[in-house]
Enzyme design. Structure first.
Site, short mmCIF file in Angstrom:
data_model
loop_
_atom_site.label_atom_id
_atom_site.label_comp_id
_atom_site.label_asym_id
_atom_site.label_seq_id
_atom_site.Cartn_x
_atom_site.Cartn_y
_atom_site.Cartn_z
N THR A 68 0.79 -1.23 0.00
CA THR A 68 0.00 0.00 0.00
C THR A 68 0.83 1.29 0.00
O THR A 68 0.68 2.13 -0.89
CB THR A 68 -0.95 -0.01 1.21
OG1 THR A 68 -1.84 -1.11 1.05
CG2 THR A 68 -1.75 1.27 1.32
N TYR A 155 -5.15 10.41 9.02
CA TYR A 155 -5.85 9.18 8.64
C TYR A 155 -6.60 8.57 9.82
O TYR A 155 -6.06 8.45 10.92
CB TYR A 155 -4.88 8.14 8.07
CG TYR A 155 -5.62 6.91 7.60
CD1 TYR A 155 -6.47 6.98 6.51
CD2 TYR A 155 -5.51 5.70 8.27
CE1 TYR A 155 -7.20 5.88 6.09
CE2 TYR A 155 -6.23 4.59 7.84
CZ TYR A 155 -7.06 4.69 6.75
OH TYR A 155 -7.78 3.60 6.34
N HIS A 237 -2.64 -1.86 -5.91
CA HIS A 237 -2.22 -3.24 -6.21
C HIS A 237 -3.48 -4.08 -6.29
O HIS A 237 -4.57 -3.59 -5.98
CB HIS A 237 -1.30 -3.78 -5.11
CG HIS A 237 -1.88 -3.56 -3.75
ND1 HIS A 237 -3.00 -4.25 -3.31
CD2 HIS A 237 -1.56 -2.68 -2.76
CE1 HIS A 237 -3.32 -3.82 -2.10
NE2 HIS A 237 -2.48 -2.86 -1.74
N HIS A 338 -1.36 -9.33 -0.87
CA HIS A 338 -0.64 -8.71 -1.98
C HIS A 338 0.76 -8.42 -1.48
O HIS A 338 1.00 -8.42 -0.27
CB HIS A 338 -1.35 -7.44 -2.44
CG HIS A 338 -1.65 -6.50 -1.31
ND1 HIS A 338 -0.75 -5.57 -0.86
CD2 HIS A 338 -2.73 -6.39 -0.49
CE1 HIS A 338 -1.26 -4.92 0.15
NE2 HIS A 338 -2.47 -5.40 0.42
P1 AMP Z 1 -1.80 -3.07 3.53
O1 AMP Z 1 -1.25 -3.52 4.84
O2 AMP Z 1 -0.74 -2.89 2.50
O3 AMP Z 1 -2.94 -3.90 3.09
O4 AMP Z 1 -2.35 -1.59 3.81
C1 AMP Z 1 -3.71 -1.24 3.86
C2 AMP Z 1 -4.02 -0.56 5.14
O5 AMP Z 1 -3.39 0.72 5.19
C3 AMP Z 1 -5.50 -0.29 5.29
O6 AMP Z 1 -6.02 -1.10 6.29
C4 AMP Z 1 -5.58 1.16 5.69
O7 AMP Z 1 -6.41 1.34 6.80
C5 AMP Z 1 -4.16 1.55 6.00
N1 AMP Z 1 -3.86 2.94 5.66
C6 AMP Z 1 -4.19 3.58 4.52
N2 AMP Z 1 -3.80 4.86 4.54
C7 AMP Z 1 -3.20 5.05 5.73
C8 AMP Z 1 -2.57 6.16 6.34
N3 AMP Z 1 -2.51 7.35 5.72
N4 AMP Z 1 -2.05 5.99 7.58
C9 AMP Z 1 -2.10 4.78 8.19
N5 AMP Z 1 -2.68 3.70 7.66
C10 AMP Z 1 -3.22 3.82 6.45
ZN ZN Z 2 -3.14 -1.44 -0.48
ZN ZN Z 3 -3.81 -4.66 1.73
#
Ligand code: AMP
Ligand code: ZN
Ligand code: ZN
Length: 402
Positions: A68, A155, A237, A338
Protein backbone atom coordinates in the site's frame (compact mmCIF):
# COMPACT_ATOMS: atom_id res chain seq x y z
CA UNK A 1 -34.73 50.50 -22.25
CA UNK A 2 -31.03 51.29 -22.25
CA UNK A 3 -31.19 51.74 -18.48
CA UNK A 4 -32.82 48.32 -18.11
CA UNK A 5 -30.10 46.74 -20.22
CA UNK A 6 -27.43 48.46 -18.15
CA UNK A 7 -28.97 47.24 -14.90
CA UNK A 8 -29.35 43.76 -16.36
CA UNK A 9 -25.68 43.77 -17.38
CA UNK A 10 -24.56 44.92 -13.93
CA UNK A 11 -26.66 42.31 -12.17
CA UNK A 12 -25.74 39.45 -14.50
CA UNK A 13 -22.00 40.04 -14.78
CA UNK A 14 -21.03 38.56 -11.40
CA UNK A 15 -23.15 35.48 -12.11
CA UNK A 16 -21.66 35.05 -15.54
CA UNK A 17 -18.17 35.38 -14.07
CA UNK A 18 -19.03 32.90 -11.35
CA UNK A 19 -20.44 30.41 -13.86
CA UNK A 20 -17.23 30.67 -15.88
CA UNK A 21 -15.10 30.17 -12.77
CA UNK A 22 -17.21 27.21 -11.68
CA UNK A 23 -16.34 25.43 -14.88
CA UNK A 24 -12.63 25.14 -14.17
CA UNK A 25 -12.13 21.37 -13.77
CA UNK A 26 -10.85 19.95 -10.52
CA UNK A 27 -8.45 17.00 -10.74
CA UNK A 28 -9.56 14.34 -8.25
CA UNK A 29 -7.33 11.34 -7.57
CA UNK A 30 -9.44 8.50 -6.17
CA UNK A 31 -7.57 5.61 -4.52
CA UNK A 32 -9.44 2.34 -4.02
CA UNK A 33 -7.04 0.20 -2.03
CA UNK A 34 -6.71 -3.35 -3.36
CA UNK A 35 -9.12 -2.93 -6.32
CA UNK A 36 -7.72 -5.59 -8.65
CA UNK A 37 -7.94 -4.59 -12.34
CA UNK A 38 -10.35 -7.40 -13.25
CA UNK A 39 -12.83 -6.58 -10.45
CA UNK A 40 -14.15 -4.05 -12.96
CA UNK A 41 -15.44 -6.95 -15.11
CA UNK A 42 -17.60 -8.50 -12.38
CA UNK A 43 -20.66 -6.47 -13.34
CA UNK A 44 -20.96 -5.11 -9.80
CA UNK A 45 -19.69 -1.57 -10.39
CA UNK A 46 -21.99 0.19 -12.87
CA UNK A 47 -20.77 3.70 -12.05
CA UNK A 48 -17.12 2.77 -12.52
CA UNK A 49 -18.00 0.88 -15.72
CA UNK A 50 -19.74 3.97 -17.10
CA UNK A 51 -16.74 6.17 -16.22
CA UNK A 52 -14.38 3.68 -17.87
CA UNK A 53 -16.52 3.63 -21.01
CA UNK A 54 -16.65 7.41 -21.14
CA UNK A 55 -12.93 7.82 -20.40
CA UNK A 56 -9.64 5.98 -20.60
CA UNK A 57 -8.97 2.68 -18.84
CA UNK A 58 -6.52 -0.19 -18.72
CA UNK A 59 -4.81 -2.53 -16.28
CA UNK A 60 -1.99 -0.82 -14.38
CA UNK A 61 1.15 -2.56 -13.15
CA UNK A 62 1.99 -1.70 -9.56
CA UNK A 63 5.57 -1.12 -8.45
CA UNK A 64 7.40 -3.74 -6.40
CA UNK A 65 6.79 -4.31 -3.52
CA UNK A 66 3.06 -4.54 -4.31
CA UNK A 67 2.12 -2.99 -0.97
CA UNK A 68 0.00 0.00 0.00
CA UNK A 69 2.37 2.74 1.12
CA UNK A 70 5.10 2.25 -1.54
CA UNK A 71 2.52 2.31 -4.33
CA UNK A 72 0.43 5.19 -3.08
CA UNK A 73 3.63 7.23 -2.91
CA UNK A 74 4.74 6.03 -6.37
CA UNK A 75 1.41 7.19 -7.82
CA UNK A 76 1.82 10.76 -6.51
CA UNK A 77 5.60 11.16 -6.92
CA UNK A 78 6.20 9.36 -10.24
CA UNK A 79 9.10 7.52 -8.59
CA UNK A 80 9.29 3.82 -7.77
CA UNK A 81 9.63 2.75 -4.12
CA UNK A 82 13.42 2.48 -4.38
CA UNK A 83 13.60 6.16 -5.33
CA UNK A 84 10.58 7.61 -3.48
CA UNK A 85 11.96 6.46 -0.13
CA UNK A 86 8.84 4.50 0.88
CA UNK A 87 10.49 1.23 -0.01
CA UNK A 88 8.01 -0.88 1.97
CA UNK A 89 5.03 -0.80 4.34
CA UNK A 90 7.66 -1.61 6.96
CA UNK A 91 11.22 -0.29 6.74
CA UNK A 92 14.41 0.11 8.66
CA UNK A 93 17.09 2.68 7.93
CA UNK A 94 20.74 2.48 8.95
CA UNK A 95 20.54 6.20 9.79
CA UNK A 96 17.87 5.42 12.41
CA UNK A 97 19.22 2.34 14.19
CA UNK A 98 16.77 0.37 16.28
CA UNK A 99 13.55 1.89 14.89
CA UNK A 100 11.11 0.47 12.39
CA UNK A 101 8.76 2.41 10.11
CA UNK A 102 5.34 0.76 9.90
CA UNK A 103 1.74 1.77 9.13
CA UNK A 104 0.70 1.29 12.72
CA UNK A 105 3.67 3.12 14.27
CA UNK A 106 2.46 6.73 14.06
CA UNK A 107 5.62 8.15 15.63
CA UNK A 108 7.60 6.93 12.60
CA UNK A 109 4.86 6.93 9.91
CA UNK A 110 4.22 10.65 10.51
CA UNK A 111 7.90 11.63 10.62
CA UNK A 112 8.94 13.61 7.49
CA UNK A 113 12.31 11.80 7.56
CA UNK A 114 10.75 8.81 5.82
CA UNK A 115 8.84 10.81 3.19
CA UNK A 116 11.33 13.45 2.08
CA UNK A 117 13.08 11.48 -0.69
CA UNK A 118 10.46 12.42 -3.32
CA UNK A 119 8.04 15.32 -3.71
CA UNK A 120 4.34 14.44 -3.97
CA UNK A 121 2.20 16.23 -6.57
CA UNK A 122 0.20 18.19 -3.97
CA UNK A 123 3.42 19.88 -2.85
CA UNK A 124 4.50 20.67 -6.44
CA UNK A 125 1.03 22.12 -7.00
CA UNK A 126 1.03 24.21 -3.80
CA UNK A 127 4.47 25.58 -4.71
CA UNK A 128 2.99 26.67 -8.06
CA UNK A 129 0.09 28.43 -6.31
CA UNK A 130 -2.43 25.63 -7.03
CA UNK A 131 -4.65 24.84 -4.06
CA UNK A 132 -4.81 21.18 -2.97
CA UNK A 133 -6.87 19.14 -0.49
CA UNK A 134 -6.43 15.54 0.62
CA UNK A 135 -9.26 13.41 1.96
CA UNK A 136 -6.65 10.81 3.07
CA UNK A 137 -3.64 9.55 1.11
CA UNK A 138 -0.48 7.99 2.51
CA UNK A 139 2.06 10.79 2.96
CA UNK A 140 -0.48 13.60 2.87
CA UNK A 141 -0.40 14.03 6.65
CA UNK A 142 3.31 14.72 6.63
CA UNK A 143 4.95 18.07 5.95
CA UNK A 144 7.34 18.17 2.99
CA UNK A 145 9.89 21.01 3.19
CA UNK A 146 7.52 22.46 5.79
CA UNK A 147 4.58 22.53 3.35
CA UNK A 148 1.31 20.59 3.31
CA UNK A 149 -1.90 20.46 1.27
CA UNK A 150 -4.14 23.50 2.06
CA UNK A 151 -6.65 21.02 3.53
CA UNK A 152 -5.66 17.61 4.88
CA UNK A 153 -6.80 15.16 7.51
CA UNK A 154 -5.04 12.74 9.78
CA UNK A 155 -5.85 9.18 8.64
CA UNK A 156 -8.66 7.53 10.59
CA UNK A 157 -10.03 4.23 9.32
CA UNK A 158 -13.24 4.81 11.30
CA UNK A 159 -14.25 7.73 9.11
CA UNK A 160 -16.82 6.05 6.85
CA UNK A 161 -16.81 6.21 3.07
CA UNK A 162 -19.96 8.38 3.00
CA UNK A 163 -18.28 10.93 5.22
CA UNK A 164 -15.13 10.90 3.08
CA UNK A 165 -17.20 11.67 -0.03
CA UNK A 166 -19.22 14.37 1.76
CA UNK A 167 -16.05 16.08 2.94
CA UNK A 168 -14.71 16.19 -0.60
CA UNK A 169 -18.03 17.50 -1.96
CA UNK A 170 -17.95 20.24 0.71
CA UNK A 171 -14.56 21.28 -0.58
CA UNK A 172 -15.92 21.38 -4.15
CA UNK A 173 -18.85 23.53 -2.95
CA UNK A 174 -16.53 26.32 -1.87
CA UNK A 175 -16.22 29.57 -3.83
CA UNK A 176 -13.67 29.25 -6.63
CA UNK A 177 -11.01 31.24 -4.75
CA UNK A 178 -10.74 28.65 -1.96
CA UNK A 179 -11.81 25.54 -3.86
CA UNK A 180 -9.01 23.00 -4.41
CA UNK A 181 -7.87 22.45 -7.99
CA UNK A 182 -6.41 19.10 -6.97
CA UNK A 183 -7.84 16.70 -4.41
CA UNK A 184 -7.39 13.10 -3.30
CA UNK A 185 -9.79 10.65 -1.69
CA UNK A 186 -8.93 7.19 -0.40
CA UNK A 187 -11.08 4.10 0.35
CA UNK A 188 -9.67 1.12 2.28
CA UNK A 189 -12.73 -1.17 2.41
CA UNK A 190 -12.12 -3.28 -0.71
CA UNK A 191 -8.60 -4.14 0.51
CA UNK A 192 -9.83 -4.93 4.02
CA UNK A 193 -12.49 -7.33 2.67
CA UNK A 194 -9.91 -8.85 0.28
CA UNK A 195 -7.52 -9.67 3.12
CA UNK A 196 -10.13 -11.10 5.44
CA UNK A 197 -12.25 -13.06 2.99
CA UNK A 198 -10.22 -13.43 -0.20
CA UNK A 199 -10.67 -11.81 -3.63
CA UNK A 200 -13.47 -14.17 -4.70
CA UNK A 201 -15.66 -13.66 -1.65
CA UNK A 202 -19.17 -12.27 -1.32
CA UNK A 203 -17.70 -9.69 1.09
CA UNK A 204 -15.35 -8.31 -1.57
CA UNK A 205 -18.24 -8.17 -4.01
CA UNK A 206 -20.33 -6.23 -1.48
CA UNK A 207 -17.45 -3.80 -0.90
CA UNK A 208 -17.12 -3.24 -4.66
CA UNK A 209 -20.79 -2.31 -4.95
CA UNK A 210 -20.54 -0.02 -1.92
CA UNK A 211 -17.49 1.89 -3.16
CA UNK A 212 -19.10 2.14 -6.60
CA UNK A 213 -22.13 3.81 -5.02
CA UNK A 214 -19.87 6.29 -3.21
CA UNK A 215 -18.12 7.18 -6.46
CA UNK A 216 -21.54 7.66 -8.02
CA UNK A 217 -22.35 10.13 -5.22
CA UNK A 218 -19.11 12.00 -5.84
CA UNK A 219 -19.80 12.25 -9.59
CA UNK A 220 -23.43 13.30 -9.05
CA UNK A 221 -22.51 15.75 -6.29
CA UNK A 222 -19.91 17.50 -8.45
CA UNK A 223 -22.34 17.60 -11.39
CA UNK A 224 -25.04 19.20 -9.20
CA UNK A 225 -22.53 21.89 -8.21
CA UNK A 226 -21.53 22.46 -11.84
CA UNK A 227 -17.91 21.55 -11.07
CA UNK A 228 -16.35 19.42 -13.82
CA UNK A 229 -13.97 16.73 -12.60
CA UNK A 230 -10.89 15.24 -14.15
CA UNK A 231 -11.23 11.98 -12.26
CA UNK A 232 -8.25 9.65 -12.01
CA UNK A 233 -9.37 6.47 -10.26
CA UNK A 234 -6.62 4.04 -9.29
CA UNK A 235 -5.73 1.15 -7.05
CA UNK A 236 -2.36 0.54 -5.44
CA UNK A 237 -2.22 -3.24 -6.21
CA UNK A 238 -4.47 -6.27 -6.68
CA UNK A 239 -5.22 -9.19 -4.38
CA UNK A 240 -4.55 -12.94 -4.46
CA UNK A 241 -6.16 -15.80 -2.53
CA UNK A 242 -4.01 -17.31 0.22
CA UNK A 243 -4.56 -20.18 2.64
CA UNK A 244 -2.78 -21.98 5.45
CA UNK A 245 -1.89 -24.98 3.32
CA UNK A 246 0.63 -22.83 1.39
CA UNK A 247 2.98 -21.53 4.04
CA UNK A 248 6.79 -21.31 4.10
CA UNK A 249 8.03 -21.21 7.67
CA UNK A 250 11.39 -19.46 8.15
CA UNK A 251 11.71 -21.00 11.60
CA UNK A 252 12.83 -24.25 10.02
CA UNK A 253 15.61 -22.46 8.14
CA UNK A 254 17.02 -19.74 10.37
CA UNK A 255 17.09 -19.06 14.07
CA UNK A 256 14.79 -16.17 14.96
CA UNK A 257 17.43 -14.44 17.10
CA UNK A 258 19.74 -14.14 14.11
CA UNK A 259 17.69 -11.68 12.04
CA UNK A 260 15.01 -8.97 12.05
CA UNK A 261 11.94 -9.89 9.94
CA UNK A 262 11.24 -6.40 8.57
CA UNK A 263 8.44 -7.80 6.43
CA UNK A 264 6.80 -11.23 6.06
CA UNK A 265 3.94 -12.47 3.88
CA UNK A 266 4.07 -12.59 0.05
CA UNK A 267 7.66 -11.42 0.36
CA UNK A 268 10.02 -11.39 3.31
CA UNK A 269 12.60 -8.69 4.04
CA UNK A 270 15.29 -10.11 6.27
CA UNK A 271 17.96 -8.09 8.02
CA UNK A 272 20.55 -10.38 9.63
CA UNK A 273 21.83 -9.33 13.04
CA UNK A 274 25.45 -8.18 12.68
CA UNK A 275 27.85 -11.08 12.99
CA UNK A 276 25.39 -13.69 11.81
CA UNK A 277 25.23 -12.51 8.18
CA UNK A 278 26.95 -15.52 6.77
CA UNK A 279 24.85 -18.11 8.58
CA UNK A 280 21.58 -16.41 7.64
CA UNK A 281 22.71 -15.87 4.04
CA UNK A 282 23.93 -19.46 3.71
CA UNK A 283 20.61 -20.86 4.92
CA UNK A 284 18.46 -18.61 2.75
CA UNK A 285 20.35 -18.17 -0.50
CA UNK A 286 20.10 -21.81 -1.53
CA UNK A 287 17.10 -23.05 -3.56
CA UNK A 288 13.78 -23.46 -1.70
CA UNK A 289 10.43 -24.74 -2.73
CA UNK A 290 7.88 -21.97 -3.37
CA UNK A 291 10.20 -19.03 -2.67
CA UNK A 292 13.30 -17.38 -4.08
CA UNK A 293 15.75 -15.56 -1.82
CA UNK A 294 18.42 -13.19 -3.06
CA UNK A 295 20.69 -10.51 -1.71
CA UNK A 296 19.08 -7.14 -2.40
CA UNK A 297 21.79 -6.24 -4.91
CA UNK A 298 21.02 -9.40 -6.92
CA UNK A 299 17.26 -8.79 -7.36
CA UNK A 300 16.06 -8.84 -11.00
CA UNK A 301 16.49 -5.42 -12.65
CA UNK A 302 12.84 -5.40 -13.72
CA UNK A 303 11.80 -4.95 -10.07
CA UNK A 304 13.72 -1.64 -9.91
CA UNK A 305 14.21 -2.26 -6.20
CA UNK A 306 17.10 -2.96 -3.86
CA UNK A 307 19.40 0.05 -4.04
CA UNK A 308 17.76 2.06 -1.29
CA UNK A 309 19.49 1.56 2.11
CA UNK A 310 15.98 0.99 3.52
CA UNK A 311 15.66 -2.33 1.67
CA UNK A 312 16.74 -5.18 3.96
CA UNK A 313 19.83 -7.24 3.04
CA UNK A 314 18.05 -10.44 1.96
CA UNK A 315 14.74 -10.54 0.11
CA UNK A 316 12.66 -13.71 -0.33
CA UNK A 317 9.75 -13.57 -2.76
CA UNK A 318 7.08 -16.25 -2.41
CA UNK A 319 5.54 -18.08 -5.33
CA UNK A 320 2.10 -16.63 -6.07
CA UNK A 321 -0.43 -17.67 -3.41
CA UNK A 322 2.22 -18.71 -0.88
CA UNK A 323 2.93 -16.95 2.43
CA UNK A 324 6.31 -16.61 4.16
CA UNK A 325 6.10 -16.63 7.96
CA UNK A 326 8.61 -16.08 10.76
CA UNK A 327 6.90 -17.91 13.59
CA UNK A 328 3.14 -17.84 14.16
CA UNK A 329 1.15 -15.56 11.80
CA UNK A 330 0.20 -12.09 13.04
CA UNK A 331 -3.00 -12.22 10.94
CA UNK A 332 -4.79 -15.36 9.74
CA UNK A 333 -3.19 -16.56 6.49
CA UNK A 334 -6.49 -17.68 4.99
CA UNK A 335 -8.00 -14.90 2.88
CA UNK A 336 -6.09 -12.70 0.50
CA UNK A 337 -2.76 -10.91 0.24
CA UNK A 338 -0.64 -8.71 -1.98
CA UNK A 339 3.07 -8.03 -2.04
CA UNK A 340 3.94 -10.62 -4.73
CA UNK A 341 6.10 -10.00 -7.80
CA UNK A 342 4.56 -7.12 -9.75
CA UNK A 343 4.57 -9.32 -12.88
CA UNK A 344 1.77 -11.38 -11.25
CA UNK A 345 -1.43 -10.62 -13.24
CA UNK A 346 -3.42 -10.77 -9.98
CA UNK A 347 -1.42 -7.81 -8.68
CA UNK A 348 -2.63 -5.61 -11.57
CA UNK A 349 -4.53 -2.53 -10.38
CA UNK A 350 -7.53 -0.47 -11.50
CA UNK A 351 -7.00 2.62 -13.64
CA UNK A 352 -9.74 4.89 -15.02
CA UNK A 353 -9.33 8.51 -16.15
CA UNK A 354 -12.47 10.39 -17.08
CA UNK A 355 -13.15 14.08 -17.61
CA UNK A 356 -12.55 16.96 -20.01
CA UNK A 357 -8.77 16.31 -20.08
CA UNK A 358 -9.10 12.65 -21.01
CA UNK A 359 -9.74 10.64 -24.15
CA UNK A 360 -13.13 8.97 -24.46
CA UNK A 361 -13.15 5.23 -24.93
CA UNK A 362 -9.36 4.79 -24.84
CA UNK A 363 -8.13 1.32 -23.87
CA UNK A 364 -4.56 1.41 -22.59
CA UNK A 365 -2.15 -1.53 -22.68
CA UNK A 366 -0.59 -2.42 -19.30
CA UNK A 367 1.56 0.46 -18.06
CA UNK A 368 3.62 1.15 -14.93
CA UNK A 369 1.83 3.08 -12.19
CA UNK A 370 4.58 5.72 -11.90
CA UNK A 371 3.17 7.33 -15.07
CA UNK A 372 0.08 8.47 -13.12
CA UNK A 373 1.95 11.37 -11.49
CA UNK A 374 2.86 12.68 -14.96
CA UNK A 375 -0.80 12.49 -15.97
CA UNK A 376 -1.89 14.40 -12.85
CA UNK A 377 0.72 17.09 -13.49
CA UNK A 378 -0.45 17.43 -17.10
CA UNK A 379 -4.07 18.02 -16.03
CA UNK A 380 -2.89 20.71 -13.60
CA UNK A 381 -0.69 22.45 -16.16
CA UNK A 382 2.47 21.55 -14.24
CA UNK A 383 5.61 20.71 -16.24
CA UNK A 384 6.67 17.08 -16.54
CA UNK A 385 9.28 16.00 -13.98
CA UNK A 386 12.29 14.88 -16.03
CA UNK A 387 13.68 13.06 -12.99
CA UNK A 388 10.58 10.87 -12.51
CA UNK A 389 10.54 7.15 -13.37
CA UNK A 390 7.14 7.45 -15.07
CA UNK A 391 6.78 9.36 -18.33
CA UNK A 392 3.74 11.11 -19.75
CA UNK A 393 4.44 9.29 -23.03
CA UNK A 394 3.53 6.00 -21.26
CA UNK A 395 -0.06 7.21 -20.72
CA UNK A 396 -0.38 9.69 -23.58
CA UNK A 397 -3.29 7.67 -24.98
CA UNK A 398 -5.33 8.58 -21.88
CA UNK A 399 -5.17 12.29 -22.70
CA UNK A 400 -7.55 13.97 -25.11
CA UNK A 401 -5.57 14.95 -28.19
CA UNK A 402 -5.54 18.69 -28.72
P1 AMP B 1 -1.80 -3.07 3.53
O1 AMP B 1 -1.25 -3.52 4.84
O2 AMP B 1 -0.74 -2.89 2.50
O3 AMP B 1 -2.94 -3.90 3.09
O4 AMP B 1 -2.35 -1.59 3.81
C1 AMP B 1 -3.71 -1.24 3.86
C2 AMP B 1 -4.02 -0.56 5.14
O5 AMP B 1 -3.39 0.72 5.19
C3 AMP B 1 -5.50 -0.29 5.29
O6 AMP B 1 -6.02 -1.10 6.29
C4 AMP B 1 -5.58 1.16 5.69
O7 AMP B 1 -6.41 1.34 6.80
C5 AMP B 1 -4.16 1.55 6.00
N1 AMP B 1 -3.86 2.94 5.66
C6 AMP B 1 -4.19 3.58 4.52
N2 AMP B 1 -3.80 4.86 4.54
C7 AMP B 1 -3.20 5.05 5.73
C8 AMP B 1 -2.57 6.16 6.34
N3 AMP B 1 -2.51 7.35 5.72
N4 AMP B 1 -2.05 5.99 7.58
C9 AMP B 1 -2.10 4.78 8.19
N5 AMP B 1 -2.68 3.70 7.66
C10 AMP B 1 -3.22 3.82 6.45
ZN1 ZN C 1 -3.14 -1.44 -0.48
ZN1 ZN D 1 -3.81 -4.66 1.73
Amino acid sequence: MRLILLIAALVLTPFAAQAKEAQRPVTVLVGIDGFRADYLDRGLTPRLAALAKDGATGPMRPSFPTKTFPNHYALVTGKRPDRNGISGNSMIDPRRPGVMFSLGNAAQALDPFWWNEAEPVWITAEKAGIRTATMFWPGSEVAFEGKRPSDWLRYDQNVGNVQRVNTLIDWLRRPAAIRPAFATIYFDTVDTAGHRFGPDSAEVNASLAEVDARIGELVDGAAALGVPLNLVIVADHGMRATDDSRVIQLDGLIDRASYVPVETGPYAAIEPVTGTDNRVAEALLKPHEHMTCTRKEDLPARLHWGRNPRVAAIICIAEEGWTILAGPPVYPVKGGAHGYDNADPEMLALFIARGPAFAKGAKLPVFDNVAVAALLRATLGLPEDADADGKLADVKAALKSR
